[in-house]
Write an enzyme that holds these catalytic residues in place. Structure first.
Site, mmCIF file in Angstrom:
data_model
loop_
_atom_site.group_PDB
_atom_site.id
_atom_site.type_symbol
_atom_site.label_atom_id
_atom_site.label_comp_id
_atom_site.label_asym_id
_atom_site.label_seq_id
_atom_site.Cartn_x
_atom_site.Cartn_y
_atom_site.Cartn_z
ATOM 1 N N SER A 196 0.910 -1.354 0.185
ATOM 2 C CA SER A 196 0.453 0.025 0.108
ATOM 3 C C SER A 196 0.735 1.258 -0.121
ATOM 4 C CB SER A 196 -0.843 -0.009 1.198
ATOM 5 O OG SER A 196 -1.833 -0.918 0.988
HETATM 6 C C1 LIG Z 1 -3.028 -4.054 1.125
HETATM 7 S S1 LIG Z 1 -2.861 -5.557 0.663
HETATM 8 C C2 LIG Z 1 -1.785 -6.225 2.240
HETATM 9 C C3 LIG Z 1 -0.153 -5.393 1.999
HETATM 10 C C4 LIG Z 1 0.822 -6.121 3.584
HETATM 11 N N1 LIG Z 1 0.117 -5.920 4.647
HETATM 12 C C5 LIG Z 1 1.676 -5.626 3.088
HETATM 13 O O1 LIG Z 1 2.833 -4.375 3.350
HETATM 14 O O2 LIG Z 1 2.772 -5.733 1.050
HETATM 15 C C6 LIG Z 1 -4.600 -7.001 0.901
HETATM 16 C C7 LIG Z 1 -4.118 -8.543 1.644
HETATM 17 O O3 LIG Z 1 -4.787 -8.709 2.223
HETATM 18 C C8 LIG Z 1 -5.053 -10.046 2.341
HETATM 19 N N2 LIG Z 1 -6.256 -11.015 2.231
HETATM 20 C C9 LIG Z 1 -7.284 -10.427 1.686
HETATM 21 N N3 LIG Z 1 -8.541 -11.201 1.931
HETATM 22 C C10 LIG Z 1 -7.673 -11.987 2.692
HETATM 23 C C11 LIG Z 1 -8.711 -12.569 4.335
HETATM 24 N N4 LIG Z 1 -9.788 -12.685 3.870
HETATM 25 N N5 LIG Z 1 -7.701 -13.451 5.022
HETATM 26 C C12 LIG Z 1 -6.797 -12.597 5.018
HETATM 27 N N6 LIG Z 1 -5.602 -12.043 3.679
HETATM 28 C C13 LIG Z 1 -6.322 -11.014 3.208
HETATM 29 C C14 LIG Z 1 -4.802 -10.156 0.324
HETATM 30 O O4 LIG Z 1 -4.035 -11.724 -0.112
HETATM 31 C C15 LIG Z 1 -3.476 -9.478 0.764
HETATM 32 O O5 LIG Z 1 -2.701 -10.159 0.317
#
Ligand SMILES: C[S@@+](CC[C@H](N)C(=O)[O-])C[C@H]1O[C@@H](n2cnc3c(N)ncnc32)[C@H](O)[C@@H]1O
Length: 381
Positions: free
Chosen positions: A90
């Protein structure tokens, strides 16, 4: 000073200038953790446009890779077949704001939902120590890739493949929970897994909330000032042509509209504070679109809709809820309250999953219960 350290230094200063980074402890983390090493392949996202992939293994990409990694921009790492982003690193300024809202103290344990590239997990490890950090993601390959890259940098958080909607009971209770995707509703498992006095920071539709877990087992807190648009962690309602056709075939209730559709953006494009009310009480992701010259507002939750025929002040409504009646009455209330800024709004979640939006204080006379239809998340897509 190496180029990458210089760029990190500039980024940290930029985050400080924005007010996103305040504490010396977090500043040090942003100065130290090499974001570029966690995003070796990504697509830049600049001014709403997804650009060509940057691949660090290509020698001619190295400069572009390192320069982009320290700009205050998201790096998109997964896009699905429909073109939706499913993982990214992000925008650093929003990450820094969320970490500030988390109010960690030395020794705290943290659960991160959404490991993604591992960059945020690395910042948490740098700040608190790897043993304090648990990070989960629903996409297995992301977790394994992040594990390898984090280990190369000397970080060894507890990583797991799990659906964050259930939290991660194996290592609970936590002092802090941070969700780096958008959650709606806030899962009650998080309330169970955070200690009393602990905090939950999560992106919600159009904003980010920092909730404190109270002794009475509710969690309550304010919205942040900024607008956040992150990918959802729960299935998001979809639609299909049959449902659209059925919804369209309904008779409409017609009347003159007091306001144009553009009141949805009231509060200015940056603040969009009216959107806090709209997203919580009308639809978390309202569809606004044009068809055959007419404009529409559609709620995918229950296929309620409102049509604004071209060149007229009439609004036509159909479906289980009268969306435009709701918008107009909320808009009038929001105006009477003096168009409050986004951070004056807050949210309370109970262990039973009820969500209440409020102004200034949880016991304020200005409170709105979030309707059940907006808190149900099916699996219809
Ligand atoms: C914006 S990204 C996260 C960025 C991360 N914190 C970083 O520093 O790169 C959102 C993440 O949430 C994960 N995600 C989506 N739904 C999810 C769920 N139900 N449980 C856990 N992770 C989930 C996605 O796979 C994605 O990698």
């Amino acid at each position: 000073m190496s180029r990458e350290r210089e760029l990190r230094h500039h980024l940290a200063r930029h985050l400080e200038d924005l007010g996103a980074l305040r504490s010396p402890a977090w500043r040090r983390c942003f100065e130290v953790v090499p974001r570029h090493r966690l995003i070796p392949r990504f697509r830049p996202y600049v001014q709403g446009r997804l650009l060509e992939e940057i691949d660090a293994t290509r020698p001619d990409s190295e400069a572009a890779w390192i320069e982009y990694a320290y700009r205050d921009l998201p790096a998109i790492t997964r896009v699905d077949e429909r073109g939706y982003f499913t993982s990214s690193s992000s925008m650093p300024s929003l990450m820094a704001r969320m970490l500030k809202l988390l109010e960690v103290r030395d020794g705290d344990t943290v659960l991160e939902i959404g490991t993604g590239t591992g960059y945020n997990a690395a910042l948490l490890c740098e700040r608190l120590g790897s043993e304090q950090v648990t990070s989960i993601d629903i996409q297995a390959d992301l977790v394994e890739e992040a594990r390898g890259r984090l280990a190369e940098l000397g970080y060894h958080p507890h990583l797991a493949i799990a659906d964050g909607v259930g939290g991660y009971p194996e290592r609970a209770p936590y002092d802090r929970i941070i969700c780096t995707g958008m959650a709606w509703p806030i899962p009650t498992a998080w309330l169970e897994q955070v200690r009393p006095g602990g905090r939950i920071v999560s992106v919600v539709p159009e904003g980010c909330v920092a909730l404190e877990r109270r002794e009475d087992e509710t969690a309550s807190g304010h919205y942040d000032r900024e607008s956040y648009r992150f990918m959802p962690i729960q299935p998001w309602p979809g639609t299909d042509s049959e449902r659209i056709a059925t919804a369209f075939a309904q008779a409409t209730a017609d009347r003159e509209s007091a306001y144009p559709l553009s009141v949805l953006d009231a509060g200015g494009s940056a603040e969009r504070s009216f959107q806090v009310l709209v997203r919580a009480l009308v639809s978390p992701a309202p569809k606004v679109f044009e068809h055959a010259g007419d404009r529409y507002l559609w709620s995918l939750e229950d296929d309620s809709w409102a049509r604004f025929p071209a060149g007229s002040r009439i609004v036509q409504q159909a479906g289980p809820r009268r969306l435009w009646d709701l918008v107009e009455s909320l808009f009038e209330r929001w105006c009477r309250l003096g168009a409050p800024n986004r951070e004056r709004f807050g949210l309370t979640v109970t262990p039973a999953g009820e969500h209440t939006l409020w102004l200034d204080r949880p016991d304020s006379e200005h409170r709105w219960a979030v309707p059940d239809v907006l808190l149900e998340r099916g699996s219809d897509h």
